[in-house]
Write a protein that holds these residues in place. Structure first.
Motif, PDB file in Angstrom:
ATOM      1  N   GLY A 238     116.707   0.569  36.926  1.00  5.50           N
ATOM      2  CA  GLY A 238     116.766   0.543  35.597  1.00  5.50           C
ATOM      3  C   GLY A 238     116.226   1.881  34.634  1.00  5.50           C
ATOM      4  N   LYS A 239     116.125   2.845  35.605  1.00  9.15           N
ATOM      5  CA  LYS A 239     115.936   4.278  35.049  1.00  9.15           C
ATOM      6  C   LYS A 239     117.239   5.042  34.361  1.00  9.15           C
ATOM      7  CE  LYS A 239     112.214   4.918  38.504  1.00  9.15           C
ATOM      8  NZ  LYS A 239     111.648   5.789  39.424  1.00  9.15           N
ATOM      9  N   ALA A 265     127.692  22.160  37.109  1.00  5.76           N
ATOM     10  CA  ALA A 265     128.787  21.223  37.323  1.00  5.76           C
ATOM     11  C   ALA A 265     128.266  19.586  37.121  1.00  5.76           C
ATOM     12  CB  ALA A 265     129.566  21.467  38.670  1.00  5.76           C
ATOM     13  N   ILE A 266     127.023  19.579  37.516  1.00  7.97           N
ATOM     14  CA  ILE A 266     126.395  17.955  37.410  1.00  7.97           C
ATOM     15  C   ILE A 266     126.053  17.831  36.006  1.00  7.97           C
ATOM     16  CG2 ILE A 266     124.383  16.925  38.077  1.00  7.97           C
ATOM     17  CD1 ILE A 266     124.427  18.505  40.962  1.00  7.97           C
ATOM     18  N   ALA A 271     125.728  14.437  33.599  1.00  7.99           N
ATOM     19  CA  ALA A 271     124.501  14.478  32.491  1.00  7.99           C
ATOM     20  C   ALA A 271     124.947  14.410  31.154  1.00  7.99           C
ATOM     21  CB  ALA A 271     123.474  15.496  32.878  1.00  7.99           C
ATOM     22  N   ASP A 272     125.677  15.217  30.724  1.00  6.73           N
ATOM     23  CA  ASP A 272     126.208  15.496  29.393  1.00  6.73           C
ATOM     24  C   ASP A 272     126.923  14.156  28.713  1.00  6.73           C
ATOM     25  OD1 ASP A 272     124.883  17.687  29.047  1.00  6.73           O
ATOM     26  OD2 ASP A 272     126.476  19.081  29.116  1.00  6.73           O
ATOM     27  N   LYS A 273     127.514  13.313  29.701  1.00  6.66           N
ATOM     28  CA  LYS A 273     128.096  12.075  29.236  1.00  6.66           C
ATOM     29  C   LYS A 273     127.176  10.859  28.985  1.00  6.66           C
ATOM     30  CE  LYS A 273     132.114  12.768  32.275  1.00  6.66           C
ATOM     31  NZ  LYS A 273     132.982  12.453  33.595  1.00  6.66           N
ATOM     32  N   GLU A 279     117.661  10.320  29.652  1.00  7.59           N
ATOM     33  CA  GLU A 279     118.344  10.048  30.912  1.00  7.59           C
ATOM     34  C   GLU A 279     119.396  11.349  31.194  1.00  7.59           C
ATOM     35  OE1 GLU A 279     121.531   6.892  30.271  1.00  7.59           O
ATOM     36  OE2 GLU A 279     120.145   5.428  30.729  1.00  7.59           O
ATOM     37  N   ARG A 280     119.490  12.155  30.376  1.00  7.03           N
ATOM     38  CA  ARG A 280     120.210  13.608  30.747  1.00  7.03           C
ATOM     39  C   ARG A 280     119.194  14.365  31.261  1.00  7.03           C
ATOM     40  NH1 ARG A 280     122.494  12.808  25.419  1.00  7.03           N
ATOM     41  NH2 ARG A 280     121.136  14.078  24.277  1.00  7.03           N
ATOM     42  N   LYS A 281     117.924  14.462  31.034  1.00 12.34           N
ATOM     43  CA  LYS A 281     116.929  14.928  31.533  1.00 12.34           C
ATOM     44  C   LYS A 281     116.566  14.632  32.916  1.00 12.34           C
ATOM     45  CE  LYS A 281     114.566  16.759  27.328  1.00 12.34           C
ATOM     46  NZ  LYS A 281     113.364  16.937  26.562  1.00 12.34           N
ATOM     47  N   PHE A 282     116.651  13.282  33.080  1.00  9.10           N
ATOM     48  CA  PHE A 282     116.282  12.751  34.384  1.00  9.10           C
ATOM     49  C   PHE A 282     117.238  13.131  35.439  1.00  9.10           C
ATOM     50  CE2 PHE A 282     116.069   9.376  37.455  1.00  9.10           C
ATOM     51  CZ  PHE A 282     114.797   8.988  37.425  1.00  9.10           C
TER      52      PHE A 282
END
Length: 291
Positions: A238-239, A265-266, A271-273, A279-282
């Motif tokens: 759930g993270k 690339a990641i 992440a940016d989506k 969540e992006r930082k995670f």
């Protein structure tokens, strides 16, 4: 037929027989194939259901490969496939077709242009309905007769009763719990054999990266497999939202990493989506630990 699958002889013979029957002129609509299943039972069960004339519903998270699975089934059966991408704007015309003005012997006439449902039924091909639970509930009952033993539908624009030719089958896909989706009613769901399509992991994912991306460095591939495992685990805990573990996005990151650093690339591909900064930082932190 994809000979890379270790299929039972009975299933192989079934596919060979079907392929001999399907001498279609619509070869441009046959899927490319390439789906790598988490376990072979998924492929065997789907082939068995379709061979018996059953509809199948591919259920699973976004980016798990449901569309690629459908295209692979089209390829294995050597069966063209018309497609519908469902949305809240889907209406009867999008399914059945529409009337338009045309000329015949220099006279103006009204002509009906078949839609994907009528085309698939008339040609006896596969019909793929993507994100079927995105459609408005009042639109889908039109398909009830198409999906049950009758295999018929009354065209609301011409009043013609269309009966599907032999070979017609329906494959649908569903992402549950997303914004804009609605639960399928029981009458519709009961017309399908449900096949749960999980995320690819481990050796199967590694094989997919090797065969479907430009990434060739085995060490880097193993790191991307580990990244995917960490993202999937975080989704289950759930993270993260399911979008973060999309296999499609992971393959994009693998391709991009052949030209720019893997971490960037990641960020660009995964992440940016994501909607939330948290969540992006995670995702970025997970990437940092690996790359």
């Amino acid at each position: 037929m994809n000979t890379n699958y270790n299929l039972p002889e009975q299933i192989k013979n079934m596919l060979q027989t079907t392929k001999r029957k399907n001498n279609h002129t619509l070869q441009n609509l046959i899927g490319e194939g390439g789906y790598v299943p988490p376990h072979i039972d998924l492929v065997i069960d789907a082939i068995s259901a379709l061979s018996l004339g059953k509809n199948i519903l591919l259920k699973g998270p976004t980016g798990a490969g449901k569309t690629k699975f459908a295209e692979t089934l089209s390829n294995m059966f050597y069966q063209p496939m018309y497609s519908i991408n469902c949305s809240v704007d889907l209406d009867a015309e999008s399914l059945m077709g529409f009337k338009t003005l045309a000329y015949e012997n220099e006279k103006q006439v009204i002509e009906f242009v078949p839609g994907p449902v009528t085309s698939a039924m008339m040609h006896g091909t596969f019909l793929y309905i993507d994100e079927i639970n995105m459609a408005k509930p009042e639109t889908l009952p039109l398909l009830n007769g198409v999906l049950d033993y009758r295999r018929t539908v009354t065209n609301p624009f011409t009043n013609e009763i269309i009966t599907a030719k032999e070979g017609f089958n329906v494959i649908a896909a569903i992402n549950e719990g997303y914004v804009g989706t609605v639960p399928l009613n029981e009458a519709l769901k009961n017309r399908f054999i449900v096949i749960d399509v999980p995320y690819l992991e481990g050796k199967q994912l590694k094989q997919l990266i090797q065969t479907n991306t430009r990434l060739a460095n085995e060490t880097t591939i193993d790191l991307f497999v580990k990244l995917s495992a960490d993202l999937i685990q975080s989704v289950y805990q759930g993270k993260l939202s399911e979008d973060a573990a999309s296999i499609r996005a992971l393959l994009d990151a693998c391709d991009l990493s052949t030209l720019i650093p893997a971490k960037r690339a990641i960020i660009r591909s995964i992440a940016d989506k994501l909607e939330e900064e948290r969540e992006r930082k995670f995702v970025s932190n997970i990437a940092d630990t690996l790359f």
